[in-house]
Design a protein around this motif. Structure first.
Motif, PDB file in Angstrom:
ATOM      1  N   LEU A 138     104.973 -22.556  60.136  1.00 30.35           N
ATOM      2  CA  LEU A 138     104.404 -22.573  61.484  1.00 30.35           C
ATOM      3  C   LEU A 138     104.475 -23.961  62.101  1.00 30.35           C
ATOM      4  O   LEU A 138     104.996 -24.135  63.216  1.00 30.35           O
ATOM      5  CB  LEU A 138     102.952 -22.094  61.429  1.00 30.35           C
ATOM      6  CG  LEU A 138     102.188 -22.153  62.761  1.00 30.35           C
ATOM      7  CD1 LEU A 138     102.786 -21.187  63.773  1.00 30.35           C
ATOM      8  CD2 LEU A 138     100.704 -21.874  62.550  1.00 30.35           C
ATOM      9  N   PHE A 139     103.964 -24.954  61.374  1.00 31.68           N
ATOM     10  CA  PHE A 139     103.865 -26.299  61.952  1.00 31.68           C
ATOM     11  C   PHE A 139     105.237 -26.940  62.127  1.00 31.68           C
ATOM     12  O   PHE A 139     105.524 -27.542  63.165  1.00 31.68           O
ATOM     13  CB  PHE A 139     102.973 -27.183  61.076  1.00 31.68           C
ATOM     14  CG  PHE A 139     101.541 -26.733  61.002  1.00 31.68           C
ATOM     15  CD1 PHE A 139     100.958 -26.046  62.051  1.00 31.68           C
ATOM     16  CD2 PHE A 139     100.764 -26.991  59.875  1.00 31.68           C
ATOM     17  CE1 PHE A 139      99.631 -25.631  62.000  1.00 31.68           C
ATOM     18  CE2 PHE A 139      99.441 -26.586  59.808  1.00 31.68           C
ATOM     19  CZ  PHE A 139      98.882 -25.899  60.872  1.00 31.68           C
ATOM     20  N   LYS A 140     106.082 -26.824  61.123  1.00 33.92           N
ATOM     21  CA  LYS A 140     107.397 -27.459  61.205  1.00 33.92           C
ATOM     22  C   LYS A 140     108.395 -26.609  61.986  1.00 33.92           C
ATOM     23  O   LYS A 140     109.047 -27.081  62.923  1.00 33.92           O
ATOM     24  CB  LYS A 140     107.949 -27.724  59.798  1.00 33.92           C
ATOM     25  CG  LYS A 140     107.171 -28.744  58.999  1.00 33.92           C
ATOM     26  CD  LYS A 140     107.786 -28.897  57.605  1.00 33.92           C
ATOM     27  CE  LYS A 140     107.001 -29.872  56.746  1.00 33.92           C
ATOM     28  NZ  LYS A 140     107.565 -29.970  55.365  1.00 33.92           N
ATOM     29  N   GLY A 141     108.526 -25.345  61.571  1.00 35.07           N
ATOM     30  CA  GLY A 141     109.556 -24.500  62.156  1.00 35.07           C
ATOM     31  C   GLY A 141     109.252 -24.002  63.550  1.00 35.07           C
ATOM     32  O   GLY A 141     110.130 -23.974  64.412  1.00 35.07           O
ATOM     33  N   VAL A 160      99.303 -32.771  60.986  1.00 40.09           N
ATOM     34  CA  VAL A 160      98.756 -31.475  60.573  1.00 40.09           C
ATOM     35  C   VAL A 160      97.235 -31.474  60.696  1.00 40.09           C
ATOM     36  O   VAL A 160      96.640 -30.514  61.205  1.00 40.09           O
ATOM     37  CB  VAL A 160      99.192 -31.143  59.127  1.00 40.09           C
ATOM     38  CG1 VAL A 160      98.371 -29.977  58.566  1.00 40.09           C
ATOM     39  CG2 VAL A 160     100.673 -30.809  59.081  1.00 40.09           C
ATOM     40  N   GLU A 161      96.610 -32.554  60.254  1.00 39.57           N
ATOM     41  CA  GLU A 161      95.146 -32.613  60.270  1.00 39.57           C
ATOM     42  C   GLU A 161      94.585 -32.816  61.668  1.00 39.57           C
ATOM     43  O   GLU A 161      93.525 -32.271  62.003  1.00 39.57           O
ATOM     44  CB  GLU A 161      94.658 -33.745  59.353  1.00 39.57           C
ATOM     45  CG  GLU A 161      94.942 -33.496  57.879  1.00 39.57           C
ATOM     46  CD  GLU A 161      94.292 -32.225  57.370  1.00 39.57           C
ATOM     47  OE1 GLU A 161      93.178 -31.886  57.826  1.00 39.57           O
ATOM     48  OE2 GLU A 161      94.905 -31.551  56.520  1.00 39.57           O
ATOM     49  N   LEU A 168      95.462 -24.473  65.335  1.00 42.01           N
ATOM     50  CA  LEU A 168      95.570 -23.172  64.676  1.00 42.01           C
ATOM     51  C   LEU A 168      94.211 -22.474  64.624  1.00 42.01           C
ATOM     52  O   LEU A 168      94.108 -21.283  64.943  1.00 42.01           O
ATOM     53  CB  LEU A 168      96.129 -23.357  63.265  1.00 42.01           C
ATOM     54  CG  LEU A 168      96.164 -22.114  62.376  1.00 42.01           C
ATOM     55  CD1 LEU A 168      96.997 -21.011  63.005  1.00 42.01           C
ATOM     56  CD2 LEU A 168      96.692 -22.455  60.983  1.00 42.01           C
ATOM     57  N   ARG A 169      93.170 -23.205  64.248  1.00 41.02           N
ATOM     58  CA  ARG A 169      91.838 -22.592  64.190  1.00 41.02           C
ATOM     59  C   ARG A 169      91.418 -22.070  65.561  1.00 41.02           C
ATOM     60  O   ARG A 169      90.858 -20.979  65.680  1.00 41.02           O
ATOM     61  CB  ARG A 169      90.815 -23.606  63.663  1.00 41.02           C
ATOM     62  CG  ARG A 169      90.909 -23.865  62.162  1.00 41.02           C
ATOM     63  CD  ARG A 169      89.696 -24.632  61.654  1.00 41.02           C
ATOM     64  NE  ARG A 169      89.670 -25.996  62.189  1.00 41.02           N
ATOM     65  CZ  ARG A 169      90.205 -27.042  61.575  1.00 41.02           C
ATOM     66  NH1 ARG A 169      90.834 -26.882  60.417  1.00 41.02           N
ATOM     67  NH2 ARG A 169      90.118 -28.255  62.107  1.00 41.02           N
ATOM     68  N   GLY A 170      91.700 -22.856  66.598  1.00 43.79           N
ATOM     69  CA  GLY A 170      91.339 -22.429  67.943  1.00 43.79           C
ATOM     70  C   GLY A 170      92.070 -21.167  68.367  1.00 43.79           C
ATOM     71  O   GLY A 170      91.477 -20.251  68.966  1.00 43.79           O
ATOM     72  N   GLU A 269     103.417 -22.067  71.334  1.00 46.44           N
ATOM     73  CA  GLU A 269     102.484 -22.100  70.208  1.00 46.44           C
ATOM     74  C   GLU A 269     101.994 -20.699  69.853  1.00 46.44           C
ATOM     75  O   GLU A 269     101.945 -20.331  68.679  1.00 46.44           O
ATOM     76  CB  GLU A 269     101.312 -23.022  70.527  1.00 46.44           C
ATOM     77  CG  GLU A 269     101.704 -24.496  70.546  1.00 46.44           C
ATOM     78  CD  GLU A 269     100.504 -25.411  70.699  1.00 46.44           C
ATOM     79  OE1 GLU A 269      99.407 -24.920  71.011  1.00 46.44           O
ATOM     80  OE2 GLU A 269     100.676 -26.637  70.487  1.00 46.44           O
ATOM     81  N   LEU A 270     101.634 -19.909  70.856  1.00 48.46           N
ATOM     82  CA  LEU A 270     101.134 -18.564  70.576  1.00 48.46           C
ATOM     83  C   LEU A 270     102.247 -17.665  70.069  1.00 48.46           C
ATOM     84  O   LEU A 270     102.058 -16.870  69.141  1.00 48.46           O
ATOM     85  CB  LEU A 270     100.487 -17.961  71.823  1.00 48.46           C
ATOM     86  CG  LEU A 270      99.792 -16.608  71.611  1.00 48.46           C
ATOM     87  CD1 LEU A 270      98.684 -16.732  70.573  1.00 48.46           C
ATOM     88  CD2 LEU A 270      99.242 -16.058  72.914  1.00 48.46           C
TER      89      LEU A 270
END
Length: 376
Positions: A138-141, A160-161, A168-170, A269-270
């Motif tokens: 998700l984060f990289k690709g 990431v942090e 992602l949490r949101g 993002e979505l």
């Protein structure tokens, strides 16, 4: 791939080929197929791009050639490596004798499924499959999180942090609050045998119900997906799983709304998250299948090892190396009837909603992903 060929022929017929170069790519294609087979029928330029970056380089080259930039040219077409006549004769002789089966074991125990036929499961809670979300993919690709090329600024781990996981949490909270997920699965188990390169699914009386024909490697182990199932001559019956999963149409409707509103970052993002959630659901259900077949205890304890596919069996999705024929989706759709969970198959053999995926589930301990087919 069939539609691509028809579109090129249509461009020829309309006299548009000379003015419209075509760039093709995607999981179901190979460079040789595009730059040999399709190039032969198209009256204009057609090239293969393995990703968007190669596509951009091709666009630069095409424009430079069109503008007459000195020295500008397109890359050479990929030439297919054709076996020598002697090699081709040996392959043909092997195939005629039926001696091309790989060295995959045929004495592994065949698990007993809890049922034969199909079942539908709807309303799967996000918490059930969220842990199967591959954050790296998700984060990289999908989201493109990466450190600055100069090495300055935050590292990937810091991004990431500070950006990845909070975002992602949101989004996951929003998906829950707005009820945008409709996770559902239709799956089933079917008795089967193999014969050469064919996987034959049987009915309750042992008669042929349908069959899949898969490509075989021309070199190496000469693997074919059919090899992971008991051969017909063994007198034994094997079992194969089929599944279609979806996270529903609502999330696709929301991504479309964001796109139309020019909210491109939110859209990307979505959309990326929705694609990875469908993959997470597929992996989660594959784990359920391993449990029902009785060997989930062989799964690794660490989720990173799960993402690295260090479990028994494999989930083969249509359009990839071992099973590239997208038309086989019609056979899966006929057996599973995925419209029961809101999934439709288009004339181009694409699943709708987009956030859906299908698979042939193999239990054999040696099952692994590989590329097959005769094209180099």
């Amino acid at each position: 791939t069939v539609i691509m060929k028809e579109n090129l022929e249509e461009l020829n017929q309309r006299g548009l080929a000379s003015g419209y170069p075509v760039i093709l790519g995607g999981a179901a294609l190979t460079r040789a197929y595009v730059e040999q087979d399709l190039h032969e029928i198209y009256e204009g330029e057609v090239r293969y791009a393995r990703d968007a970056f190669e596509g951009l380089r091709l666009m630069d080259a095409l424009i430079a050639v069109k503008r007459g930039v000195p020295g500008a040219c397109l890359p050479e077409l990929k030439k297919r490596r054709v076996p020598t006549q002697a090699t081709a004769q040996v392959l043909q002789a092997d195939e005629e004798r039926g001696a091309v089966r790989s060295d995959v074991a045929v004495d592994n125990p065949v698990p007993a499924p809890p049922f034969f036929g199909t079942r539908v499961v709807k309303g799967i809670p996000l918490k059930e499959y969220a842990s199967w979300l591959d954050e790296g993919a998700l984060f990289k690709g999908q989201w493109g999180l990466k450190q600055n090329r100069t090495g300055e600024g935050p590292t990937y781990e810091e991004l990431v942090e500070t950006e990845g996981r909070p975002r992602l949490r949101g989004l996951l909270d929003r998906l829950q609050t707005e009820n945008l997920l409709e996770a559902a699965v239709v799956y089933g188990y079917f008795p089967c045998v193999s014969k050469g390169d064919d996987l034959i699914l049987l009915d309750e009386r042992g008669n042929e119900r349908t069959r899949f024909t898969f490509p075989r490697q021309r070199r190496g182990r000469r693997l074919c997906l059919a090899d992971f199932f008991r051969p017909e001559e063994s007198g034994e019956t094997d079992v194969v799983g089929l599944q279609v999963v979806t996270v529903g149409s609502r999330i696709g409707e929301e991504t479309a709304r964001l796109f139309e509103a020019n909210a491109y970052r939110d859209y990307l993002e979505l959309h990326g998250l929705s694609v990875q959630l469908a993959e997470a659901l597929a992996e989660y259900w594959h784990a359920r299948v391993r449990g029902e077949l009785g060997f989930a205890g062989e799964d690794p304890a660490v989720m990173e090892d799960m993402f690295a596919l260090r479990y028994r069996g494999a989930r083969f999705s249509l359009g990839y190396g071992a099973c590239p024929n997208l038309e086989d989706r019609a056979k899966i759709a006929h057996l599973l009837q995925p419209e029961r969970i809101g999934v439709q198959l288009s004339e181009e053999f694409q699943l709708h909603p987009e956030q859906s995926t299908d698979a042939i589930v193999v239990h054999h301990p040696e099952a692994t992903y590989f590329n097959a087919g005769g094209r180099a």
